[in-house]
Design a protein around this motif. Structure first.
Motif, PDB file in Angstrom:
ATOM      1  N   ASN A  23       0.810  -1.225   0.000  1.00 34.99           N
ATOM      2  CA  ASN A  23       0.000   0.000   0.000  1.00 34.99           C
ATOM      3  C   ASN A  23       0.847   1.280   0.000  1.00 34.99           C
ATOM      4  OD1 ASN A  23      -2.506   1.189  -0.163  1.00 34.99           O
ATOM      5  ND2 ASN A  23      -2.742   1.381   2.071  1.00 34.99           N
ATOM      6  N   GLN A  24       2.064   1.163  -0.540  1.00 35.98           N
ATOM      7  CA  GLN A  24       2.930   2.343  -0.590  1.00 35.98           C
ATOM      8  C   GLN A  24       2.693   3.180  -1.845  1.00 35.98           C
ATOM      9  OE1 GLN A  24       7.035   2.080   0.669  1.00 35.98           O
ATOM     10  NE2 GLN A  24       6.709  -0.002   1.400  1.00 35.98           N
ATOM     11  N   MET A  25       1.776   2.737  -2.705  1.00 35.05           N
ATOM     12  CA  MET A  25       1.443   3.504  -3.918  1.00 35.05           C
ATOM     13  C   MET A  25       0.058   4.128  -3.760  1.00 35.05           C
ATOM     14  SD  MET A  25       3.840   2.972  -6.231  1.00 35.05           S
ATOM     15  CE  MET A  25       5.105   1.774  -6.598  1.00 35.05           C
ATOM     16  N   LEU A  26      -0.037   5.405  -4.090  1.00 35.21           N
ATOM     17  CA  LEU A  26      -1.341   6.078  -4.087  1.00 35.21           C
ATOM     18  C   LEU A  26      -2.214   5.480  -5.189  1.00 35.21           C
ATOM     19  CD1 LEU A  26      -2.912   8.494  -2.909  1.00 35.21           C
ATOM     20  CD2 LEU A  26      -1.838   9.924  -4.653  1.00 35.21           C
ATOM     21  N   GLU A  27      -1.594   5.223  -6.334  1.00 34.56           N
ATOM     22  CA  GLU A  27      -2.252   4.546  -7.461  1.00 34.56           C
ATOM     23  C   GLU A  27      -1.167   3.895  -8.274  1.00 34.56           C
ATOM     24  OE1 GLU A  27      -1.727   5.444 -10.899  1.00 34.56           O
ATOM     25  OE2 GLU A  27      -0.182   6.750 -10.136  1.00 34.56           O
ATOM     26  N   PHE A  28      -1.534   2.914  -9.080  1.00 36.62           N
ATOM     27  CA  PHE A  28      -0.599   2.407 -10.087  1.00 36.62           C
ATOM     28  C   PHE A  28      -1.392   1.849 -11.257  1.00 36.62           C
ATOM     29  CE2 PHE A  28      -0.765  -2.228  -9.544  1.00 36.62           C
ATOM     30  CZ  PHE A  28      -1.343  -2.347  -8.286  1.00 36.62           C
ATOM     31  N   ALA A  29      -0.727   1.779 -12.405  1.00 32.86           N
ATOM     32  CA  ALA A  29      -1.412   1.313 -13.615  1.00 32.86           C
ATOM     33  C   ALA A  29      -0.388   0.699 -14.553  1.00 32.86           C
ATOM     34  CB  ALA A  29      -2.099   2.494 -14.299  1.00 32.86           C
ATOM     35  N   GLN A  30      -0.899  -0.058 -15.532  1.00 30.27           N
ATOM     36  CA  GLN A  30      -0.028  -0.566 -16.592  1.00 30.27           C
ATOM     37  C   GLN A  30      -0.214   0.324 -17.816  1.00 30.27           C
ATOM     38  OE1 GLN A  30      -0.932  -4.828 -16.761  1.00 30.27           O
ATOM     39  NE2 GLN A  30       1.264  -5.163 -16.883  1.00 30.27           N
ATOM     40  N   TYR A  31       0.885   0.670 -18.445  1.00 31.37           N
ATOM     41  CA  TYR A  31       0.832   1.525 -19.637  1.00 31.37           C
ATOM     42  C   TYR A  31       1.829   0.954 -20.639  1.00 31.37           C
ATOM     43  CZ  TYR A  31       1.089   5.820 -22.450  1.00 31.37           C
ATOM     44  OH  TYR A  31       1.063   6.744 -23.474  1.00 31.37           O
ATOM     45  N   VAL A  32       1.364   0.677 -21.843  1.00 29.11           N
ATOM     46  CA  VAL A  32       2.146   0.029 -22.911  1.00 29.11           C
ATOM     47  C   VAL A  32       3.159  -0.994 -22.362  1.00 29.11           C
ATOM     48  CG1 VAL A  32       1.737   1.719 -24.754  1.00 29.11           C
ATOM     49  CG2 VAL A  32       3.647   2.091 -23.239  1.00 29.11           C
ATOM     50  N   HIS A  80       4.247  -1.720 -19.229  1.00 25.85           N
ATOM     51  CA  HIS A  80       5.044  -1.525 -18.006  1.00 25.85           C
ATOM     52  C   HIS A  80       4.174  -0.974 -16.884  1.00 25.85           C
ATOM     53  CE1 HIS A  80       8.735  -2.331 -20.097  1.00 25.85           C
ATOM     54  NE2 HIS A  80       8.355  -1.497 -21.064  1.00 25.85           N
ATOM     55  N   TYR A  81       4.628  -1.220 -15.666  1.00 23.87           N
ATOM     56  CA  TYR A  81       3.930  -0.637 -14.509  1.00 23.87           C
ATOM     57  C   TYR A  81       4.466   0.765 -14.217  1.00 23.87           C
ATOM     58  CZ  TYR A  81       1.925  -5.131 -13.099  1.00 23.87           C
ATOM     59  OH  TYR A  81       1.206  -6.290 -13.040  1.00 23.87           O
ATOM     60  N   TYR A  82       3.557   1.624 -13.796  1.00 28.72           N
ATOM     61  CA  TYR A  82       3.902   2.980 -13.342  1.00 28.72           C
ATOM     62  C   TYR A  82       3.070   3.254 -12.089  1.00 28.72           C
ATOM     63  CZ  TYR A  82       5.687   3.943 -18.086  1.00 28.72           C
ATOM     64  OH  TYR A  82       6.371   3.914 -19.278  1.00 28.72           O
ATOM     65  N   GLY A  83       3.663   3.881 -11.065  1.00 30.94           N
ATOM     66  CA  GLY A  83       2.883   4.161  -9.855  1.00 30.94           C
ATOM     67  C   GLY A  83       3.407   5.365  -9.093  1.00 30.94           C
ATOM     68  N   THR A  84       2.518   5.947  -8.279  1.00 29.18           N
ATOM     69  CA  THR A  84       2.834   7.156  -7.512  1.00 29.18           C
ATOM     70  C   THR A  84       3.128   6.808  -6.056  1.00 29.18           C
ATOM     71  OG1 THR A  84       1.236   8.355  -8.866  1.00 29.18           O
ATOM     72  CG2 THR A  84       1.930   9.418  -6.809  1.00 29.18           C
ATOM     73  N   PRO A  85       4.365   6.999  -5.579  1.00 26.20           N
ATOM     74  CA  PRO A  85       4.646   6.750  -4.167  1.00 26.20           C
ATOM     75  C   PRO A  85       3.794   7.680  -3.275  1.00 26.20           C
ATOM     76  CG  PRO A  85       6.687   6.927  -5.422  1.00 26.20           C
ATOM     77  CD  PRO A  85       5.567   7.366  -6.333  1.00 26.20           C
TER      78      PRO A  85
END
Ligand code: 5GP
Length: 210
Positions: A70-79, A81-86
């Motif tokens: 739960n250390q990410m505010l949100e995360f998503a997959q984009y083309v 790869h994973y991307y997420g906001t600490p």
């Protein structure tokens, strides 16, 4: 530092929209006003990108562990790869009164809005599709297949622009940066963000009412 809590701003746009440049310029001009969140990603660094400046580069295992903790505010997959906001940085800077900017894609943006409905959503694009394509090929860092995937992604994302609060056109960098700054700063004056101050004003006035 400001006294009020900052506004959370999500800034999205097509690949090649120049959103990274706009954000860098905003930070350079107004370092006491804005804090830019640095995301975590599983994609490889591009030439010139530095760990902790553009992204925190993670393996998929590391990324998923952070997400599960739960250390990410949100995360998503984009083309692919994973991307997420600490989460911690965002919460701390908002508390300190900075307007915190997340430069993230549309799935993440909509998740943040659901979680924190006061979030201001801004979308930036070049003036037209030819410019989107020319900026992507001009960057010289992506192969043809990646460019095609990013153009298809832009087409898909055009369905979501209407869910954002503002759409900004990046034709001229100078005016675009100032437009973005003005929109965010005007947002501070909205009555829905001033509930405490309105209550305080009413209380002060009540002393004069005989
Ligand atoms: P790029 O690989 O070009 O740096 O970024 C690809 C996309 O991922 C961009 O649309 C960028 O805004 C988005 N992105 C970057 N960081 C995050 C993040 O933390 N969360 C989400 N959901 N998207 C992100």
């Amino acid at each position: 530092m400001n006294q009020e809590k900052g506004i959370l701003v999500v800034f999205s746009g097509f690949a090649g929209s120049g959103k990274g440049t706009i954000m860098k310029e905003l930070m350079k001009r107004y370092p006491d006003t804005y804090a830019l969140s640095v995301s975590a990603t599983t994609r490889d660094p591009r030439p010139g990108e530095i760990e902790g400046r553009e992204y925190f580069f993670k393996t998929e295992d590391e990324f998923l562990r952070l997400a599960h903790e739960n250390q990410m505010l949100e995360f998503a997959q984009y083309v692919g790869h994973y991307y997420g906001t600490p989460r911690a940085y965002v919460e701390q800077k908002l508390e300190e009164g900075y307007d915190v900017i997340l430069e993230i894609e549309t799935q993440g943006a909509l998740k943040v809005k659901e979680l924190m409905p006061d979030t201001l959503l801004m979308f930036v694009t070049p003036p037209d599709a030819d410019t989107v394509f020319n900026r992507l090929t001009g960057r010289g860092t992506e192969d043809t297949q990646t460019i095609n995937r990013r153009m298809a992604k832009a087409y898909e994302e055009s369905n979501i622009i209407g869910a954002y609060d503002y759409w900004v056109i990046n034709d001229d960098l100078e005016s675009c940066v100032e437009e973005v700054h003005a929109i965010i700063q005007n947002e501070h004056s909205r009555t829905c963000r001033k509930k405490e101050q309105i209550k305080c004003m009413k209380q002060q006035l009540s002393c004069y009412v005989k």
